[in-house]
Design a protein around this motif. Structure first.
Motif, short mmCIF file in Angstrom:
data_model
loop_
_atom_site.label_atom_id
_atom_site.label_comp_id
_atom_site.label_asym_id
_atom_site.label_seq_id
_atom_site.Cartn_x
_atom_site.Cartn_y
_atom_site.Cartn_z
N SER A 1 32.04 43.92 46.37
CA SER A 1 30.68 43.38 46.42
C SER A 1 29.93 43.83 45.19
O SER A 1 30.30 44.78 44.51
N ALA B 1 36.19 44.93 40.87
CA ALA B 1 37.51 44.37 41.17
C ALA B 1 38.57 44.92 40.21
O ALA B 1 39.66 45.31 40.63
N ARG C 1 45.25 41.45 46.24
CA ARG C 1 43.99 40.80 46.62
C ARG C 1 42.99 41.91 46.93
O ARG C 1 43.24 42.77 47.78
N VAL C 2 41.86 41.90 46.22
CA VAL C 2 40.81 42.89 46.47
C VAL C 2 39.53 42.15 46.86
O VAL C 2 39.27 41.04 46.41
N THR C 3 38.76 42.79 47.71
CA THR C 3 37.46 42.27 48.11
C THR C 3 36.42 43.29 47.70
O THR C 3 36.54 44.47 48.06
N HIS D 1 29.78 38.98 47.87
CA HIS D 1 31.15 39.43 48.14
C HIS D 1 32.08 38.54 47.33
O HIS D 1 31.84 37.35 47.20
N GLU E 1 36.87 34.23 43.94
CA GLU E 1 35.89 33.44 44.68
C GLU E 1 34.80 34.37 45.20
O GLU E 1 35.09 35.38 45.82
N THR F 1 36.42 37.83 46.48
CA THR F 1 37.84 38.11 46.66
C THR F 1 38.53 37.69 45.37
O THR F 1 38.39 36.56 44.92
N ILE G 1 42.24 37.87 43.15
CA ILE G 1 43.68 38.10 43.23
C ILE G 1 44.21 38.36 41.82
O ILE G 1 44.02 37.55 40.92
#
Length: 67
Positions: A15, A26, A11-13, A58, A46, A60, A62
């Motif tokens: 921007s 990502a 899981r990466v977040t 932002h 998302e 997120t 997966i």
């Protein structure tokens, strides 16, 4: 000692200012984790508006490595 194999998700977040920038950021993080030659599948993604910065978002995302 035996080696245990199991699927692993990341899981990466990130921007960015637009969908392409978010995807690029990502994917770069996922390839850094799984390896630059890894084939990746996106399980979910998302995005939401960044309330502090106009025209920034932002997201997120997966990832899972394709076996």
């Amino acid at each position: 000692m035996s080696e245990t194999q199991f699927p692993l998700t990341l899981r990466v977040t990130v921007s960015g200012a637009n969908p392409d920038e978010i995807r690029e950021n990502a994917r770069a993080q996922a390839l850094n984790f799984f390896g630059t030659t890894a084939e990746l599948d996106v399980i979910s993604a998302e995005a939401q508006s960044d309330g502090e910065h106009h025209n920034r978002y932002h997201a997120t995302v997966i990832f899972r490595r394709i076996a």
